[in-house]
Design a protein around this motif. Structure first.
Motif, PDB file in Angstrom:
ATOM      1  N   LEU A 150       0.845  -1.196   0.000  1.00  0.00           N
ATOM      2  CA  LEU A 150       0.000   0.000   0.000  1.00  0.00           C
ATOM      3  C   LEU A 150       0.875   1.240   0.000  1.00  0.00           C
ATOM      4  CD1 LEU A 150      -2.617  -1.080   2.693  1.00  0.00           C
ATOM      5  CD2 LEU A 150      -2.926  -1.053   0.208  1.00  0.00           C
ATOM      6  N   GLU A 151       0.399   2.266  -0.672  1.00  0.00           N
ATOM      7  CA  GLU A 151       1.077   3.575  -0.664  1.00  0.00           C
ATOM      8  C   GLU A 151       0.014   4.638  -0.470  1.00  0.00           C
ATOM      9  OE1 GLU A 151       2.995   3.906  -4.463  1.00  0.00           O
ATOM     10  OE2 GLU A 151       4.461   2.343  -3.985  1.00  0.00           O
ATOM     11  N   TRP A 152       0.392   5.712   0.222  1.00  0.00           N
ATOM     12  CA  TRP A 152      -0.550   6.822   0.382  1.00  0.00           C
ATOM     13  C   TRP A 152       0.149   8.137   0.104  1.00  0.00           C
ATOM     14  CZ3 TRP A 152      -0.089   3.069   4.259  1.00  0.00           C
ATOM     15  CH2 TRP A 152       0.837   3.341   5.278  1.00  0.00           C
ATOM     16  N   TYR A 153      -0.688   9.099  -0.259  1.00  0.00           N
ATOM     17  CA  TYR A 153      -0.196  10.415  -0.677  1.00  0.00           C
ATOM     18  C   TYR A 153      -1.033  11.505  -0.027  1.00  0.00           C
ATOM     19  CZ  TYR A 153       1.928   7.494  -4.205  1.00  0.00           C
ATOM     20  OH  TYR A 153       2.654   6.505  -4.824  1.00  0.00           O
ATOM     21  N   ASN A 154      -0.416  12.653   0.173  1.00  0.00           N
ATOM     22  CA  ASN A 154      -1.107  13.858   0.655  1.00  0.00           C
ATOM     23  C   ASN A 154      -1.776  13.648   2.011  1.00  0.00           C
ATOM     24  OD1 ASN A 154      -0.402  14.961  -1.879  1.00  0.00           O
ATOM     25  ND2 ASN A 154      -2.240  14.063  -2.778  1.00  0.00           N
ATOM     26  N   VAL A 155      -1.002  13.128   2.965  1.00  0.00           N
ATOM     27  CA  VAL A 155      -1.510  12.956   4.330  1.00  0.00           C
ATOM     28  C   VAL A 155      -1.902  14.342   4.855  1.00  0.00           C
ATOM     29  CG1 VAL A 155      -0.850  12.327   6.687  1.00  0.00           C
ATOM     30  CG2 VAL A 155      -0.142  10.883   4.761  1.00  0.00           C
ATOM     31  N   PRO A 156      -3.098  14.467   5.429  1.00  0.00           N
ATOM     32  CA  PRO A 156      -3.545  15.780   5.892  1.00  0.00           C
ATOM     33  C   PRO A 156      -2.600  16.408   6.922  1.00  0.00           C
ATOM     34  CG  PRO A 156      -5.375  14.236   5.886  1.00  0.00           C
ATOM     35  CD  PRO A 156      -4.134  13.444   5.603  1.00  0.00           C
ATOM     36  N   GLU A 157      -2.476  17.714   6.835  1.00  0.00           N
ATOM     37  CA  GLU A 157      -1.699  18.507   7.788  1.00  0.00           C
ATOM     38  C   GLU A 157      -2.220  18.220   9.193  1.00  0.00           C
ATOM     39  OE1 GLU A 157       1.467  20.716   7.952  1.00  0.00           O
ATOM     40  OE2 GLU A 157       0.420  20.870   6.029  1.00  0.00           O
ATOM     41  N   GLY A 158      -1.314  18.053  10.139  1.00  0.00           N
ATOM     42  CA  GLY A 158      -1.740  17.852  11.525  1.00  0.00           C
ATOM     43  C   GLY A 158      -1.961  16.395  11.904  1.00  0.00           C
ATOM     44  N   ALA A 159      -1.759  15.469  10.961  1.00  0.00           N
ATOM     45  CA  ALA A 159      -1.945  14.043  11.282  1.00  0.00           C
ATOM     46  C   ALA A 159      -0.839  13.584  12.230  1.00  0.00           C
ATOM     47  CB  ALA A 159      -1.946  13.207  10.014  1.00  0.00           C
ATOM     48  N   LYS A 160      -1.234  12.932  13.318  1.00  0.00           N
ATOM     49  CA  LYS A 160      -0.254  12.402  14.273  1.00  0.00           C
ATOM     50  C   LYS A 160      -0.090  10.893  14.122  1.00  0.00           C
ATOM     51  CE  LYS A 160      -0.253  15.965  17.758  1.00  0.00           C
ATOM     52  NZ  LYS A 160      -1.087  16.945  17.075  1.00  0.00           N
ATOM     53  N   SER A 161      -1.093  10.246  13.523  1.00  0.00           N
ATOM     54  CA  SER A 161      -0.978   8.815  13.237  1.00  0.00           C
ATOM     55  C   SER A 161      -1.993   8.446  12.167  1.00  0.00           C
ATOM     56  CB  SER A 161      -1.160   7.959  14.501  1.00  0.00           C
ATOM     57  OG  SER A 161      -2.509   7.914  14.882  1.00  0.00           O
ATOM     58  N   LEU A 162      -1.782   7.251  11.585  1.00  0.00           N
ATOM     59  CA  LEU A 162      -2.695   6.716  10.580  1.00  0.00           C
ATOM     60  C   LEU A 162      -3.200   5.361  11.070  1.00  0.00           C
ATOM     61  CD1 LEU A 162      -0.473   7.375   7.416  1.00  0.00           C
ATOM     62  CD2 LEU A 162      -2.324   8.821   8.273  1.00  0.00           C
ATOM     63  N   ALA A 163      -4.400   5.005  10.625  1.00  0.00           N
ATOM     64  CA  ALA A 163      -4.956   3.702  10.966  1.00  0.00           C
ATOM     65  C   ALA A 163      -5.618   3.138   9.719  1.00  0.00           C
ATOM     66  CB  ALA A 163      -5.969   3.833  12.093  1.00  0.00           C
ATOM     67  N   LEU A 164      -5.505   1.825   9.541  1.00  0.00           N
ATOM     68  CA  LEU A 164      -6.030   1.162   8.352  1.00  0.00           C
ATOM     69  C   LEU A 164      -7.033   0.091   8.762  1.00  0.00           C
ATOM     70  CD1 LEU A 164      -5.643   0.565   5.211  1.00  0.00           C
ATOM     71  CD2 LEU A 164      -4.045  -1.207   5.962  1.00  0.00           C
ATOM     72  N   VAL A 165      -8.176   0.065   8.055  1.00  0.00           N
ATOM     73  CA  VAL A 165      -9.156  -1.007   8.246  1.00  0.00           C
ATOM     74  C   VAL A 165      -9.480  -1.564   6.861  1.00  0.00           C
ATOM     75  CG1 VAL A 165     -11.495  -1.602   8.983  1.00  0.00           C
ATOM     76  CG2 VAL A 165     -10.147   0.013  10.335  1.00  0.00           C
ATOM     77  N   VAL A 166      -9.348  -2.877   6.702  1.00  0.00           N
ATOM     78  CA  VAL A 166      -9.689  -3.535   5.436  1.00  0.00           C
ATOM     79  C   VAL A 166     -10.840  -4.489   5.726  1.00  0.00           C
ATOM     80  CG1 VAL A 166      -8.866  -4.948   3.513  1.00  0.00           C
ATOM     81  CG2 VAL A 166      -7.280  -3.390   4.691  1.00  0.00           C
ATOM     82  N   GLU A 167     -11.921  -4.346   4.936  1.00  0.00           N
ATOM     83  CA  GLU A 167     -13.099  -5.180   5.147  1.00  0.00           C
ATOM     84  C   GLU A 167     -13.634  -5.711   3.835  1.00  0.00           C
ATOM     85  OE1 GLU A 167     -15.622  -3.433   8.733  1.00  0.00           O
ATOM     86  OE2 GLU A 167     -15.474  -2.017   7.077  1.00  0.00           O
ATOM     87  N   ASP A 168     -14.223  -6.901   3.915  1.00  0.00           N
ATOM     88  CA  ASP A 168     -15.039  -7.428   2.826  1.00  0.00           C
ATOM     89  C   ASP A 168     -16.424  -6.849   3.083  1.00  0.00           C
ATOM     90  OD1 ASP A 168     -16.759  -8.842   1.202  1.00  0.00           O
ATOM     91  OD2 ASP A 168     -16.024 -10.821   1.779  1.00  0.00           O
ATOM     92  N   ILE A 169     -16.833  -5.867   2.282  1.00  0.00           N
ATOM     93  CA  ILE A 169     -18.101  -5.181   2.568  1.00  0.00           C
ATOM     94  C   ILE A 169     -19.301  -5.916   1.977  1.00  0.00           C
ATOM     95  CG2 ILE A 169     -17.058  -2.917   2.959  1.00  0.00           C
ATOM     96  CD1 ILE A 169     -17.927  -2.118   0.144  1.00  0.00           C
ATOM     97  N   ASP A 170     -19.062  -7.052   1.318  1.00  0.00           N
ATOM     98  CA  ASP A 170     -20.162  -7.853   0.770  1.00  0.00           C
ATOM     99  C   ASP A 170     -20.271  -9.222   1.431  1.00  0.00           C
ATOM    100  OD1 ASP A 170     -21.009  -5.953  -1.154  1.00  0.00           O
ATOM    101  OD2 ASP A 170     -19.316  -6.490  -2.412  1.00  0.00           O
ATOM    102  N   ALA A 171     -19.741  -9.348   2.645  1.00  0.00           N
ATOM    103  CA  ALA A 171     -19.770 -10.648   3.325  1.00  0.00           C
ATOM    104  C   ALA A 171     -21.195 -10.972   3.762  1.00  0.00           C
ATOM    105  CB  ALA A 171     -18.843 -10.618   4.541  1.00  0.00           C
ATOM    106  N   PRO A 172     -21.713 -12.128   3.341  1.00  0.00           N
ATOM    107  CA  PRO A 172     -23.079 -12.479   3.749  1.00  0.00           C
ATOM    108  C   PRO A 172     -23.100 -12.997   5.177  1.00  0.00           C
ATOM    109  CG  PRO A 172     -22.155 -14.186   2.368  1.00  0.00           C
ATOM    110  CD  PRO A 172     -21.112 -13.106   2.454  1.00  0.00           C
ATOM    111  N   ASP A 173     -24.169 -12.694   5.878  1.00  0.00           N
ATOM    112  CA  ASP A 173     -24.363 -13.217   7.217  1.00  0.00           C
ATOM    113  C   ASP A 173     -25.502 -14.233   7.125  1.00  0.00           C
ATOM    114  OD1 ASP A 173     -25.166 -13.769   9.802  1.00  0.00           O
ATOM    115  OD2 ASP A 173     -24.774 -11.738  10.512  1.00  0.00           O
ATOM    116  N   PRO A 174     -25.250 -15.508   7.516  1.00  0.00           N
ATOM    117  CA  PRO A 174     -26.314 -16.510   7.417  1.00  0.00           C
ATOM    118  C   PRO A 174     -27.565 -16.090   8.194  1.00  0.00           C
ATOM    119  CG  PRO A 174     -24.236 -17.514   8.118  1.00  0.00           C
ATOM    120  CD  PRO A 174     -24.001 -16.035   8.037  1.00  0.00           C
ATOM    121  N   GLU A 175     -27.372 -15.239   9.207  1.00  0.00           N
ATOM    122  CA  GLU A 175     -28.492 -14.817  10.048  1.00  0.00           C
ATOM    123  C   GLU A 175     -29.293 -13.672   9.435  1.00  0.00           C
ATOM    124  OE1 GLU A 175     -29.066 -16.585  12.937  1.00  0.00           O
ATOM    125  OE2 GLU A 175     -27.443 -17.765  12.078  1.00  0.00           O
TER     126      GLU A 175
END
Length: 164
Positions: free
Chosen positions: A40-65
């Motif tokens: 992964l690469e990122w560009y133009n981190v906003p001014e004032g950022a003290k840390s970054l956090a990443l979340v990766v999700e399968d947004i189409d995961a079916p729930d049997p329930e």
């Protein structure tokens, strides 16, 4: 740090935006080459950022329930904003870069886990948060803990989508 007007962006040199996730990054990879986190690469981190956090999700995961419930694939917190990205295979390696933490995914283990899919065509969302603070999450980091702790501290988001 970003100049005004430049978009905070997240990309992967290993994957085209809205392209397919290569098999080696999944549980369907050939031989030992599987469950390798993509670069992964990122560009133009906003001014004032003290840390970054990443979340990766399968947004189409079916729930049997019932309805679709996002499936957490990878959580990374406390990424120094001075970093320009994470190299391929970063997950599971000890790092000298600050105190980056890999959180537990929905398979209850830390690190990158792209599950074996019952069907293809799922969208994986990579979301990088720029924060005006460094979250203190204790030893066991989860997506829920991370998202709770960053409320009110997000100063930018960059999203990258791929298909599986």
């Amino acid at each position: 740090m970003a100049n005004a007007g430049e978009e905070f962006r997240l990309v992967s040199p290993g994957i085209e935006h809205d392209g397919r996730l290569p098999r080696k990054y999944t549980d369907e990879g050939q031989g030992a080459k599987k469950n390798i986190s993509p670069p992964l690469e990122w560009y133009n981190v906003p001014e004032g950022a003290k840390s970054l956090a990443l979340v990766v999700e399968d947004i189409d995961a079916p729930d049997p329930e019932g309805p679709i419930v996002p499936w957490t694939i990878w959580v990374v917190s406390n990424i120094p904003p001075s970093l320009k990205g994470l190299p391929e295979g970063f997950s599971g390696k000890e790092t000298a870069e600050g105190n980056i933490k890999e959180g537990h995914n929905d398979e209850k283990v830390p690190g990158w886990r792209a599950p074996k899919m019952p069907s293809h065509g799922h969208r994986f969302e990579f979301k990088l948060y720029a924060l005006d603070d460094e979250p203190h999450l204790g030893n066991k980091v989860t997506k829920e803990k991370l998202l709770d702790s960053i409320q009110g501290h997000v100063i930018g988001e960059a999203v990258f989508m791929v298909h599986f």
